[in-house]
Write an enzyme that holds these catalytic residues in place. Structure first.
Site, PDB file in Angstrom:
ATOM      1  N   LYS A  67     -93.045 -22.353  11.213  1.00 32.90           N
ATOM      2  CA  LYS A  67     -92.140 -22.910  11.448  1.00 32.90           C
ATOM      3  C   LYS A  67     -90.394 -21.661  12.007  1.00 32.90           C
ATOM      4  O   LYS A  67     -90.862 -20.377  11.420  1.00 32.90           O
ATOM      5  CB  LYS A  67     -91.521 -22.441   9.788  1.00 32.90           C
ATOM      6  CG  LYS A  67     -90.126 -22.906   9.491  1.00 32.90           C
ATOM      7  CD  LYS A  67     -88.732 -22.733   8.418  1.00 32.90           C
ATOM      8  CE  LYS A  67     -88.047 -21.427   8.361  1.00 32.90           C
ATOM      9  NZ  LYS A  67     -87.058 -21.371   9.568  1.00 32.90           N
ATOM     10  N   GLY A  98     -88.217 -10.981   9.742  1.00 33.83           N
ATOM     11  CA  GLY A  98     -87.353 -11.608   9.440  1.00 33.83           C
ATOM     12  C   GLY A  98     -86.612 -10.512   9.055  1.00 33.83           C
ATOM     13  O   GLY A  98     -87.506  -9.311   9.381  1.00 33.83           O
ATOM     14  N   SER A  99     -85.676 -10.562   8.634  1.00 27.04           N
ATOM     15  CA  SER A  99     -84.564  -9.188   7.867  1.00 27.04           C
ATOM     16  C   SER A  99     -85.832  -8.780   6.220  1.00 27.04           C
ATOM     17  O   SER A  99     -86.405  -9.636   6.111  1.00 27.04           O
ATOM     18  CB  SER A  99     -83.679 -10.513   6.515  1.00 27.04           C
ATOM     19  OG  SER A  99     -84.092 -11.423   5.703  1.00 27.04           O
ATOM     20  N   THR A 100     -85.441  -7.614   5.679  1.00 29.97           N
ATOM     21  CA  THR A 100     -86.096  -6.800   5.011  1.00 29.97           C
ATOM     22  C   THR A 100     -85.741  -7.724   3.917  1.00 29.97           C
ATOM     23  O   THR A 100     -86.688  -7.599   2.288  1.00 29.97           O
ATOM     24  CB  THR A 100     -85.355  -5.402   4.640  1.00 29.97           C
ATOM     25  OG1 THR A 100     -85.902  -4.829   5.802  1.00 29.97           O
ATOM     26  CG2 THR A 100     -86.612  -4.597   3.509  1.00 29.97           C
ATOM     27  N   GLU A 101     -84.742  -8.379   3.182  1.00 24.09           N
ATOM     28  CA  GLU A 101     -84.411  -8.585   2.613  1.00 24.09           C
ATOM     29  C   GLU A 101     -85.442 -10.508   2.151  1.00 24.09           C
ATOM     30  O   GLU A 101     -85.338 -10.146   1.333  1.00 24.09           O
ATOM     31  CB  GLU A 101     -82.900  -9.205   2.682  1.00 24.09           C
ATOM     32  CG  GLU A 101     -81.947  -9.390   1.050  1.00 24.09           C
ATOM     33  CD  GLU A 101     -80.907 -10.181   1.647  1.00 24.09           C
ATOM     34  OE1 GLU A 101     -80.702 -10.281   2.644  1.00 24.09           O
ATOM     35  OE2 GLU A 101     -80.993 -11.199   0.694  1.00 24.09           O
ATOM     36  N   GLY A 123     -87.964 -10.477   3.080  1.00 24.85           N
ATOM     37  CA  GLY A 123     -89.446  -9.902   2.743  1.00 24.85           C
ATOM     38  C   GLY A 123     -89.777  -9.828   1.917  1.00 24.85           C
ATOM     39  O   GLY A 123     -90.934  -9.692   1.438  1.00 24.85           O
ATOM     40  N   GLU A 159     -93.143  -8.107   8.928  1.00 25.44           N
ATOM     41  CA  GLU A 159     -92.450  -7.254  10.256  1.00 25.44           C
ATOM     42  C   GLU A 159     -90.894  -8.068  10.174  1.00 25.44           C
ATOM     43  O   GLU A 159     -90.675  -8.762  10.417  1.00 25.44           O
ATOM     44  CB  GLU A 159     -92.943  -7.247  10.976  1.00 25.44           C
ATOM     45  CG  GLU A 159     -93.369  -6.821  12.648  1.00 25.44           C
ATOM     46  CD  GLU A 159     -91.797  -7.178  13.040  1.00 25.44           C
ATOM     47  OE1 GLU A 159     -90.735  -5.937  13.124  1.00 25.44           O
ATOM     48  OE2 GLU A 159     -91.682  -7.499  14.463  1.00 25.44           O
ATOM     49  N   CYS A 189     -85.877  -6.289  16.624  1.00 26.80           N
ATOM     50  CA  CYS A 189     -85.779  -4.965  15.046  1.00 26.80           C
ATOM     51  C   CYS A 189     -86.313  -3.800  15.203  1.00 26.80           C
ATOM     52  O   CYS A 189     -86.462  -3.096  14.390  1.00 26.80           O
ATOM     53  CB  CYS A 189     -87.268  -5.984  14.276  1.00 26.80           C
ATOM     54  SG  CYS A 189     -88.660  -6.082  15.267  1.00 26.80           S
ATOM     55  N   GLU A 207     -79.095  -1.493   9.044  1.00 25.52           N
ATOM     56  CA  GLU A 207     -79.125  -2.490  10.439  1.00 25.52           C
ATOM     57  C   GLU A 207     -78.396  -3.518  11.080  1.00 25.52           C
ATOM     58  O   GLU A 207     -77.398  -4.360   9.368  1.00 25.52           O
ATOM     59  CB  GLU A 207     -80.416  -3.569   9.972  1.00 25.52           C
ATOM     60  CG  GLU A 207     -81.066  -4.025  11.232  1.00 25.52           C
ATOM     61  CD  GLU A 207     -81.997  -4.739  11.144  1.00 25.52           C
ATOM     62  OE1 GLU A 207     -82.587  -5.740   9.963  1.00 25.52           O
ATOM     63  OE2 GLU A 207     -83.423  -5.318  12.516  1.00 25.52           O
TER      64      GLU A 207
HETATM   65  P1  NAI Z   1     -83.743 -14.268   7.901  1.00 29.42           P
HETATM   66  O1  NAI Z   1     -84.608 -12.864   7.519  1.00 29.42           O
HETATM   67  O2  NAI Z   1     -83.096 -14.504   6.845  1.00 29.42           O
HETATM   68  O3  NAI Z   1     -84.766 -15.281   9.281  1.00 29.42           O
HETATM   69  C1  NAI Z   1     -85.865 -15.283   8.986  1.00 29.42           C
HETATM   70  C2  NAI Z   1     -86.305 -16.631   9.285  1.00 29.42           C
HETATM   71  O4  NAI Z   1     -87.290 -16.779   7.476  1.00 29.42           O
HETATM   72  C3  NAI Z   1     -85.666 -17.511   9.502  1.00 29.42           C
HETATM   73  O5  NAI Z   1     -87.256 -18.745   9.619  1.00 29.42           O
HETATM   74  C4  NAI Z   1     -85.370 -17.943   8.122  1.00 29.42           C
HETATM   75  O6  NAI Z   1     -85.519 -19.586   8.118  1.00 29.42           O
HETATM   76  C5  NAI Z   1     -87.257 -18.160   7.299  1.00 29.42           C
HETATM   77  N1  NAI Z   1     -85.794 -17.762   5.777  1.00 29.42           N
HETATM   78  C6  NAI Z   1     -85.065 -17.487   5.026  1.00 29.42           C
HETATM   79  N2  NAI Z   1     -84.707 -17.537   3.776  1.00 29.42           N
HETATM   80  C7  NAI Z   1     -86.257 -17.594   3.299  1.00 29.42           C
HETATM   81  C8  NAI Z   1     -86.733 -17.551   2.645  1.00 29.42           C
HETATM   82  N3  NAI Z   1     -86.210 -17.072   1.503  1.00 29.42           N
HETATM   83  N4  NAI Z   1     -88.390 -17.362   2.517  1.00 29.42           N
HETATM   84  C9  NAI Z   1     -89.341 -17.764   3.927  1.00 29.42           C
HETATM   85  N5  NAI Z   1     -88.185 -18.019   4.481  1.00 29.42           N
HETATM   86  C10 NAI Z   1     -86.799 -18.003   5.043  1.00 29.42           C
HETATM   87  O7  NAI Z   1     -82.949 -13.625   8.485  1.00 29.42           O
HETATM   88  P2  NAI Z   1     -81.341 -13.598   9.161  1.00 29.42           P
HETATM   89  O8  NAI Z   1     -80.727 -13.981   8.371  1.00 29.42           O
HETATM   90  O9  NAI Z   1     -81.680 -14.668  10.193  1.00 29.42           O
HETATM   91  O10 NAI Z   1     -80.812 -12.682   9.505  1.00 29.42           O
HETATM   92  C11 NAI Z   1     -80.414 -12.265   8.927  1.00 29.42           C
HETATM   93  C12 NAI Z   1     -80.887 -10.149   9.097  1.00 29.42           C
HETATM   94  O11 NAI Z   1     -82.177  -9.924   9.255  1.00 29.42           O
HETATM   95  C13 NAI Z   1     -80.027 -10.165  11.013  1.00 29.42           C
HETATM   96  O12 NAI Z   1     -78.248  -9.828  10.782  1.00 29.42           O
HETATM   97  C14 NAI Z   1     -81.033  -8.535  10.870  1.00 29.42           C
HETATM   98  O13 NAI Z   1     -80.176  -7.223  10.168  1.00 29.42           O
HETATM   99  C15 NAI Z   1     -82.429  -9.291   9.895  1.00 29.42           C
HETATM  100  N6  NAI Z   1     -83.255  -9.734  10.899  1.00 29.42           N
HETATM  101  C16 NAI Z   1     -84.444  -8.937  11.724  1.00 29.42           C
HETATM  102  C17 NAI Z   1     -85.057  -9.874  12.720  1.00 29.42           C
HETATM  103  C18 NAI Z   1     -86.237  -8.678  12.732  1.00 29.42           C
HETATM  104  O14 NAI Z   1     -86.995  -9.113  13.700  1.00 29.42           O
HETATM  105  N7  NAI Z   1     -86.742  -7.575  12.311  1.00 29.42           N
HETATM  106  C19 NAI Z   1     -85.110 -10.814  12.776  1.00 29.42           C
HETATM  107  C20 NAI Z   1     -84.079 -11.321  12.148  1.00 29.42           C
HETATM  108  C21 NAI Z   1     -83.409 -11.045  11.264  1.00 29.42           C
END
Ligand code: NAI
Length: 780
Positions: A190, A241-244, A246, A263, A297, A392
Site C-alpha cells: 500500500k 512511516g511514523s513512530t506512532e 509503527g 523503519e 526520516c 521529529e
Molecule cells: P504515517 O505513519 O501515518 O503514514 C505512513 C503510511 O502508513 C501511510 O501509507 C499510511 O497510510 C499508513 N498508515 C497510517 N496509519 C496506519 C495504521 N494505523 N496502520 C497501518 N498503516 C497506517 O505518516 P504520516 O501521517 O503521513 O506523517 C506523519 C508524520 O510521520 C510525519 O510528520 C513524520 O514525522 C512521520 N513520517 C516519517 C516517515 C519516515 O520515513 N520515517 C515517513 C512518513 C511520515
C-alpha cells in the site's frame, strides 16, 4: 557593470522539465485508478483525489480499498506464492532484472510523475529516487540468483504486507518489493494516500515485465487500509512511516507470529567539529536537511556545532540558506520544492510556531511561491531538552545547538529517543572514526550525508525501529529458516508437598551485578524432584529484582568495549570451569528433570561455550561495494542489554545457548532461568564467579517467566528481549516491547531443538548484534 557584479546579480533562468508524457500516462489510464490485484487493475471505486502539491491541481482519482479488496489481494498473493518460490532464485532473478530494465526505460516518466505527485525537485527524483529504485532491483536480482548457493538454510516467509510513506514513494516501494520478491515472497503493498501514482505505474511495469499474476499486488487508500493489511492473513508486515503508527502496528501484530520490520522516524544529529572543512559541511547540511524539503526520516535535522566555530558556521549557513532556490519542483534549477500536502505543511508550521520563544528563528530570505511551500528555517540556540530539539519535524526546519568537547558532542547526539542516522564532520579521521561507533544510530556518514545504496544496510535502533533494508542483512527480513518446527510443549515443574517440613540443603539466591542477592520480595519456592522429594529452594524474583539486574547490566558497559579476544578468553574459561564440575552438574540436572541426559547436556553446554568463544572474534563486519569512491563499513555492534527468558526444558544448555552468543558479541544479559528447573542456574553462577566474568555482564534471576516477561519487555533500558520459555509468551513480549520499540526474538509457539544445530549458530549471532553502516568517502 563589472564581471563580478554580473556574476552576483545573475539569476537562473527557468528550465522546466516537460510534464506532458506523465500527464498523458495518467489520462491513458482513464485518470481514475483501481487497485492492482492478481495481475490486473480493478474497476475504480469510491476514493479520493491525488493532487500536485505545488499547484493544488488534481492529478488523478484513486480508490479507497475495501476489506474485500484486501482479502482479494492477499489471496491472490497467497495463491501465487508457491509457484513463485518454486521458480528458484535463478528464475526470479530474470524477472527482477526485467523490472530493473523497465524502470530504467521509463525513468523519465517515473521521475516526472514522482515530482508532480510529491512536490520534490525534479533533480532529486531524476538523479536519486528513480536511479536508486533501479539499483535496488538490479542488486536484488543478484541476491535472487545467489539465494540457493549463499543462503541454503533460508526460505521465503510467504505473503508480505508492505506499507510505505509518501516521502520517497517509488524508492520505498523498491526497497520493500525487490528483496521480498528476490527471496521468493509475494507482496501486497500500500503506497501512501498522498503519493500513489508511481506505485500504480510500477504495477503497469509489472505487467509489461510479464510478472506472474498475484506476485505483486498494489492497493490504495489511507491508514484504515493499512490497518486492514496489518490484520490480514499475511506472514510479514514491513512498514516505513511514523513512530506512532509503527508502535500501533507492533501492538497489533504482537503474538500473531507475523514477522515485522519497522523503519520509523529520526532526529539525526549532524555534528561539525571545529577542524571540519566548513564550506563542505555547510553544503552537506543543505543536503542533510533541505533534500526533499526535510521530509526524510534520516534528515540531519539537529545541527551540533563546536563552540569555537559556531558563530562563523551559522553565518555561512544563513548566507547559504538565502541562496536556496524554492519553487516549481519541475524546474531543474530548483533546490527546494513543495511540501507533500497542506496538512503536512500546517503540521510543520504548528511545530515551529509552538517553540515558545526559545532560541532564534531564522527564515531563508526567499520569495515563497503560491502553493504548498515552507521556507528553509533554522532555529538556533535551543536547549537540548526543548521540544524542537527532540521531536521529529519532518520539514525544512533545522535546529541547532553547540558543544565544546567530543564527549559532549556524543552525549548530545545520543540524547534522543531515536537512533536512525548521524553525520560527523572532521578533517581528522581519527576523531571521526572514534565518534562513529559511539553514536547510537544505524547509519553514520563521515564527512557526508544521505548516502544510500542497495548494498548497504539501512535502518535504525531505539524508536527509529528495527530491521535493516539493503545489503545481506536486509535479506533476514524476508526469509526464515527452512523446516517447520514442532509445537511448543509447556514443561511443568514436579509437584511436592509444600506443607510437610523437609530438610533443605541449600537456599539459592539471585545473581545480580556479580553478587549473590536475596530476592527483593524475600520469597522462595520449593523445588521438588520427580518423586516429590525437596531438592532446594529457588528465589522468586519480582519487578524490583529485574530493575536491579538491568541497572547492573547497564553499568557493565565496559564489556561491550572489551576486545573480542578478551571476551573469547572469558568464554573459554567458563567452559573449562564448567567442564571441571561436569559430573556434579550432570547429576543435578538429572535430579531436577528426572531424566538421564544430564551428562550429554553438560557436554553440549561446554561445547557451545567453546563455539561462541570461537565466534567472538570471527563474526566480522564487512566492507560493502557501494558505487562511490570510499568505503561503507557494515560494522557489527552489540545490542546493549538483552533480557532473555531461557528455555525450560534443558536448564543448563538452554541458559548457555542464550547467554553465550549474547555475551560473545558484547551484550550484557539479564537471564530468567528455566522455570521448572531453576537450581542449575543458581549453581552455574558459581562457575561465572570463578571465570573472570565482570560483575553485571551476566545476571541470573529465577521466578515465573509469565510474571517477569512483561517487566523485561516494558523496561526502557533493555534493548532487546528474547523469549524461549516453554509457555508461549510472544504476545506479552512483543506487545510490551512496543513502548521503546525494542527488538524482540520470540518462539511463537514453536519448539527449538536445543541439542541440535538449531540451538546455535549465526542466527543467534545476528540476533545479538546490530549492523551499523559507516560511510567513509575518500577525498583529500
Ligand atoms: P504515517 O505513519 O501515518 O503514514 C505512513 C503510511 O502508513 C501511510 O501509507 C499510511 O497510510 C499508513 N498508515 C497510517 N496509519 C496506519 C495504521 N494505523 N496502520 C497501518 N498503516 C497506517 O505518516 P504520516 O501521517 O503521513 O506523517 C506523519 C508524520 O510521520 C510525519 O510528520 C513524520 O514525522 C512521520 N513520517 C516519517 C516517515 C519516515 O520515513 N520515517 C515517513 C512518513 C511520515
Amino acid at each position: 557593470m563589472t564581471i563580478k557584479d554580473i556574476f552576483e546579480t545573475m539569476d537562473y533562468g527557468p528550465a522546466p522539465e516537460a510534464s506532458g508524457d506523465a500527464l498523458a500516462w495518467i489520462v491513458d489510464q482513464g485518470g481514475k485508478f483501481g487497485h492492482f490485484i492478481d495481475g490486473a487493475f480493478t474497476a475504480p471505486g469510491a476514493g479520493f483525489d491525488s493532487k500536485n502539491p505545488a499547484t493544488g491541481e488534481v492529478l488523478a482519482t484513486l480508490s479507497q480499498a475495501s476489506q474485500g479488496d484486501i482479502d482479494a489481494a492477499v489471496s491472490a498473493a497467497r495463491k501465487a506464492q508457491p509457484a513463485w518460490e518454486k521458480l528458484e532464485g535463478k528464475g526470479r532473478a530474470r524477472y527482477l532484472y526485467a523490472l530493473a530494465r523497465l524502470l530504467q526505460k521509463h525513468a523519465r516518466l517515473l521521475a516526472v510523475l514522482e515530482t508532480l505527485d510529491n512536490g520534490k525537485p525534479i533533480r532529486e527524483s531524476r538523479d536519486i529516487d528513480i536511479p536508486l529504485a533501479q539499483r535496488h532491483f538490479y542488486y536484488h536480482a543478484g541476491m535472487a540468483q545467489l539465494m540457493e548457493a549463499e543462503l541454503p538454510e533460508a526460505q521465503a516467509l510467504g505473503v508480505c504486507g508492505q506499507i510505505i510513506p509518501w516521502n520517497f514513494p517509488l524508492l520505498m516501494l523498491a526497497w520493500k518489493v525487490a528483496p521480498a520478491l528476490a527471496m521468493g515472497n509475494t507482496v501486497v503493498l500500500k503506497p501512501a494516500e498522498w503519493t500513489s501514482l508511481t506505485a500504480l505505474c510500477f504495477a503497469d511495469i509489472c505487467r509489461q515485465a510479464g510478472l506472474p499474476r498475484g506476485v505483486v499486488n498494489i492497493v490504495t487508500g489511507d491508514g484504515a487500509v493499512g490497518e486492514m493489511i496489518v490484520n490480514s492473513e499475511v506472514d510479514k508486515i514491513a512498514f516505513t512511516g511514523s513512530t506512532e503508527v509503527g508502535r500501533k502496528i507492533r501492538e497489533a501484530t504482537a503474538g500473531s507470529g507475523k514477522s515485522l520490520t519497522l523503519e520509523l522516524g529520526g532526529k539525526s544529529p549532524y555534528i561539525v567539529f571545529e577542524d571540519a572543512d566548513i564550506d563542505s559541511a555547510v553544503e552537506g547540511l543543505v543536503d542533510a536537511i533541505w533534500f526533499n524539503q526535510g521530509q526524510v526520516c534520516c534528515a540531519g535535522s539537529r545541527l551540533l556545532v563546536q563552540e569555537g566555530i559556531a558563530e562563523a558556521f551559522h553565518a555561512k549557513l544563513r548566507a547559504r540558506m538565502d541562496k536556496l532556490r524554492i519553487g516549481n519542483p519541475l524546474d531543474k534549477c530548483i533546490d527546494v520544492g513543495a511540501i507533500v500536502d497542506p496538512e503536512q505543511r500546517n503540521r510543520v508550521a504548528a511545530l515551529v510556531d509552538a517553540h515558545g520563544g526559545e532560541g532564534e528563528v531564522y527564515t531563508a530570505k526567499c520569495d515563497l511561491p503560491d502553493g504548498c511551500f515552507y521556507p528553509p528555517t533554522l532555529v538556533s540556540g535551543l536547549s537540548p531538552a526543548s521540544a524542537l530539539m527532540q521531536d521529529e519535524i519532518f520539514g525544512p526546519v533545522l535546529v541547532s545547538s553547540t558543544f565544546r568537547t567530543p564527549s559532549e558532542a556524543i552525549m548530545l547526539a545520543n540524547n534522543t529517543r531515536y537512533g536512525l542516522a548521524a553525520s560527523v564532520w572532521s578533517e581528522n579521521i581519527n576523531v571521526a572514526l572514534d565518534i562513529a561507533p559511539k553514536l547510537v544510530a544505524g547509519v553514520v556518514w563521515v564527512n557526508g550525508t544521505n548516502m544510500f545504496d542497495a548494498a548497504a544496510g539501512f535502518g535504525g535502533v531505539r524508536e527509529s525501529g528495527f530491521g535493516r533494508e539493503g545489503g545481506w542483512e536486509g535479506l533476514a527480513a524476508y526469509t526464515k529458516p527452512k523446516g517447520k518446527g514442532k509445537a511448543l510443549k509447556p514443561v511443568a515443574e514436579f509437584p511436592g508437598d509444600n506443607a510437610e517440613p523437609q530438610p533443605v540443603d541449600r537456599t539459592a539466591k539471585l545473581y545480580i551485578g556479580g553478587k549473590q542477592a536475596r530476592p527483593d520480595g524475600g520469597y522462595a519456592r520449593n523445588i521438588f524432584d520427580k518423586s516429590g522429594k525437596l531438592i532446594g529452594q529457588a528465589p522468586i524474583a519480582n519487578r524490583k529484582d529485574v530493575r536491579n539486574a538491568v541497572e547492573a547490566a547497564r553499568a557493565a558497559k565496559g564489556w561491550s568495549g572489551a576486545t573480542a579476544h578478551n571476551r573469547a578468553q572469558v568464554l573459554y574459561y567458563i567452559g573449562e570451569n564448567l567442564s571441571a564440575r561436569g559430573d556434579e552438574f550432570a547429576a543435578q540436572i538429572n535430579r531436577l528433570t528426572g531424566g538421564k541426559t544430564g551428562a550429554a547436556e553438560v557436554e553440549a553446554a561446554v561445547d557451545r561455550l567453546f563455539t561462541y568463544a570461537a565466534w567472538a572474534d570471527k563474526f566480522d563486519g564487512q566492507v560493502r561495494s557501494v558505487p562511490m569512491r570510499g568505503v561503507a563499513l557494515a560494522m557489527r555492534e552489540a545490542c546493549g542489554v538483552i533480557g532473555a527468558l531461557c528455555p525450560d526444558e534443558l536448564p543448563l544448555l538452554g541458559l548457555i545457548s542464550v547467554m553465550a552468543p549474547a555475551i560473545a558479541m558484547g551484550n550484557r544479559v539479564v537471564l530468567v532461568a528455566s522455570g521448572p528447573f531453576p537450581l542449575v542456574a543458581t549453581d552455574f553462577y558459581q562457575v561465572l564467579e570463578t571465570s573472570d566474568v565482570p560483575g553485571g555482564v551476566v545476571n541470573i534471576l529465577t521466578g515465573s517467566h509469565a510474571e517477569l516477561a512483561s517487566t523485561l519487555a516494558t523496561h526502557m533500558d533493555v534493548e532487546a528481549v528474547w523469549s524461549f520459555s516453554s509457555t508461549d509468551l510472544s504476545e506479552v513480549v512483543e506487545k510490551g516491547g512496543a513502548g521503546n520499540l525494542k527488538r524482540t526474538w520470540v518462539n511463537h509457539g514453536i519448539a527449538r531443538d536445543w541439542m541440535g544445530e538449531a540451538g546455535e549458530g549465526r542466527t543467534f549471532l545476528d540476533q545479538a548484534t546490530e549492523v551499523k553502516t559507516v560511510w567513509v568517502p575518500y577525498g583529500a
